[in-house]
Design an enzyme around this catalytic site. Structure first.
Site, mmCIF file in Angstrom:
data_model
loop_
_atom_site.group_PDB
_atom_site.id
_atom_site.type_symbol
_atom_site.label_atom_id
_atom_site.label_comp_id
_atom_site.label_asym_id
_atom_site.label_seq_id
_atom_site.Cartn_x
_atom_site.Cartn_y
_atom_site.Cartn_z
ATOM 1 N N LYS A 280 0.849 -1.197 0.000
ATOM 2 C CA LYS A 280 0.000 0.000 0.000
ATOM 3 C C LYS A 280 0.886 1.249 0.000
ATOM 4 C CE LYS A 280 -3.916 -1.790 2.734
ATOM 5 N NZ LYS A 280 -5.017 -1.613 1.781
ATOM 6 N N ARG A 354 -10.287 -11.371 2.446
ATOM 7 C CA ARG A 354 -11.198 -12.407 1.949
ATOM 8 C C ARG A 354 -10.539 -13.778 1.941
ATOM 9 N NH1 ARG A 354 -11.970 -9.162 -3.556
ATOM 10 N NH2 ARG A 354 -11.534 -7.497 -2.065
#
Ligand code: BES
Ligand code: MN
Ligand code: ZN
Length: 497
Positions: A280, A354
């Site tokens: 990120k 996820r």
């Protein structure tokens, strides 16, 4: 701060601050506020309302000294807003604002009217619960890492909040309401504590320790080797780039009688999300200690459940790990086999939540529960869609979703439904594996949801994306800015119902 019930009249209680209320546009207060007005020689009606223009708008406050006319030192008048807009949630909100106001007044003891139980005619126990919740949520702050506690001379001196009620019939209800409100607020504040902890402290091991410390639960921590044997490959892959060992946490609450139903609460527990090799940028990484907010909520919920003891079997499940770009990190393009046998191509290592949830959800399926609800700071897309005002909810059973939305509303939280059309399945197709872990440019919250759906079999399931609500930049209703404990009140309300 201790919250107690006191059988008395407002005009006779001794305290630093006495809280009374007023609906919008009322010129001459009635009921208990009216009695206080009389005892103060009409100071509220003749001066505060008439001369000072106090309107009674929601959250409006006015502080006045009593000059010894009643035993309370000061009176804090709070506006309840329009009678037609008033409800239990408003009591929670004003209680939070009021308690923060009394902190500024350096009060040690506060007595309050039972908001809502007068002309509004709301049930006494619920009103008391709202006052307890709002006050504890409002007074909370995380100052553990401040060497000089900012308000040693302020907040720490607020010792007791007494809910004053003279009516014999309401006493037992008020006591029960306080008890319930305190447990729910403490569960929420537990979640906030964990979210505030920096990633160097709130490691997967620390989350496991916190879960093990809750009394009244059976808690099992599954270590890496065992998780491997169980086939939790997608979860473990996320942990490979970190030196922090992963901890799969399973807390179980068993009711003493026969369980009405069985529910599993699953929380995303990424203790820090660097993005992995798909690193990120700095601004996006800065707050990624909050990526375990779902698991913090799960721990807060389980702690409260152990105290509330409902007739429901409740499982709290957390696949905790860190997402880091270390030398053994999983890579874009890797193909992983989940615990349920499905193969997943890793399109982006930053879509890690996820992957951990895939195995956590399937583990929950294997527990043979009736319902599964997961909470996760899963997608930036959900924040774009709903901001910090609502969490996104989606799932495979409309009745279940509706019941959760209602429970959230009653808890003062907002869940807003996002679609899980079958069409979204197209977006997670992979060229070489069953599915991939991203869904393209559009509808990121829903494509994440459709991915999760692959791991819940036919179980009744709902997913709550709390990426926007877990940590807020500004005050929203009863919550000051910062960690919120998003999901705790909603899920507790659902389970208790
Ligand atoms: N933890 C983030 C989502 C997030 C964003 C939480 C903002 C809280 C605030 C999640 O793991 C993530 O990185 N999601 C990606 C998914 C994408 C790579 C498909 C995102 O939303 O950009
Ligand atoms: Mn991520
Ligand atoms: Zn994440």
């Amino acid at each position: 701060m201790e919250i107690k019930f006191k059988k008395a009249s407002l005009t006779e209680v001794e305290c630093d601050v006495l809280v009374v209320n007023l609906f919008e546009k009322v010129k001459t207060p009635g009921g208990a506020t009216g009695a206080v007005d009389k005892a103060l020689d009409n100071l509220i009606s003749a001066y505060v309302i008439k001369k000072e223009g106090f309107k009674g708008k929601l959250n409006e406050t006015y502080v006045l000294p009593t000059h010894g006319k009643i035993p309370a030192d000061k009176v804090l008048l709070v506006g309840l807003g329009k009678p037609e807009d008033f409800n239990l949630n408003k009591i929670r909100e004003i209680s939070s604002k009021v308690i923060r106001k009394t902190r500024g007044l350096k009060a040690k003891t506060v007595c309050t009217i039972l908001h809502g139980a007068g002309t509004a005619g709301l049930e006494a126990s619920q009103c008391a619960q709202m006052i307890a919740e709002g006050s504890l949520l409002g007074i909370y702050d995380f100052d553990k890492y401040k060497s000089k506690k900012e308000d040693d001379d302020k907040k720490k001196t607020l010792k007791t909040l007494e809910i004053v009620e003279f009516d014999e019939d309401k006493q037992e209800g008020v006591r029960q309401g306080i008890e319930k409100g305190v447990i729910i607020a403490n569960g929420t504040n537990k979640a906030r504590d964990l979210v505030y902890e920096p990633a160097c402290a709130a490691t997967p091991a620390k989350l496991a320790e916190e879960a093990l410390a809750i009394e009244g639960l059976e808690t099992r921590v599954i270590e890496k080797d065992e998780a491997q044997k169980m086939g939790m490959n997608t979860y473990l892959a996320v942990s490979y780039g970190s030196s922090q060992p992963p901890k799969f946490i399973h807390m179980k609450y068993t009711p003493s009688g026969k369980a009405g139903k069985k529910i599993a609460v699953v929380g995303k527990g990424i203790t820090f999300d660097s993005g992995g090799l798909d690193l990120k940028p700095p601004a996006a990484m800065r707050m990624m200690k909050e990526d375990m907010s779902g698991s913090a909520a799960t721990i807060g919920i389980m702690k409260a459940i152990a105290e509330l003891k409902p007739d429901v079997e409740v499982h709290g499940i957390i696949a905790a790990c860190e997402n880091m770009p270390g030398a053994s990190a999983y890579k874009p393009g890797d193909v992983l086999t989940a615990m349920n046998g499905k193969t997943i191509e890793v399109d982006n290592t930053d879509a890690e939540g996820r992957l951990t949830l895939a195995d956590a959800l399937y583990y929950a399926v294997k527990l043979d529960v009736d319902e599964i609800v997961d909470m996760a700071t899963l997608t930036g897309a959900c924040v774009v869609a709903l901001g910090q005002y609502a969490a996104g909810i989606m799932g495979n059973d409309q009745e279940f979703i509706d019941a959760l939305i209602d429970a959230a509303g009653a808890g003062g939280e907002r869940f807003w439904q996002l679609p899980l059309y079958d069409d979204f399945k197209d977006d997670i197709k992979s060229d070489i594996a069953d599915i991939k872990n991203t869904g393209g440019k559009y509808a990121g919250a829903s494509t994440a949801g459709i991915f999760l759906q692959e791991f819940v079999d036919k179980k009744r399931w709902a997913h709550i994306d709390i990426a926007g609500t877990a940590y807020i930049d500004k005050e929203i209703k009863e919550l000051p800015k910062g960690a919120t404990g998003s999901g705790v009140r909603a899920i507790l309300n659902y389970i208790l119902k």
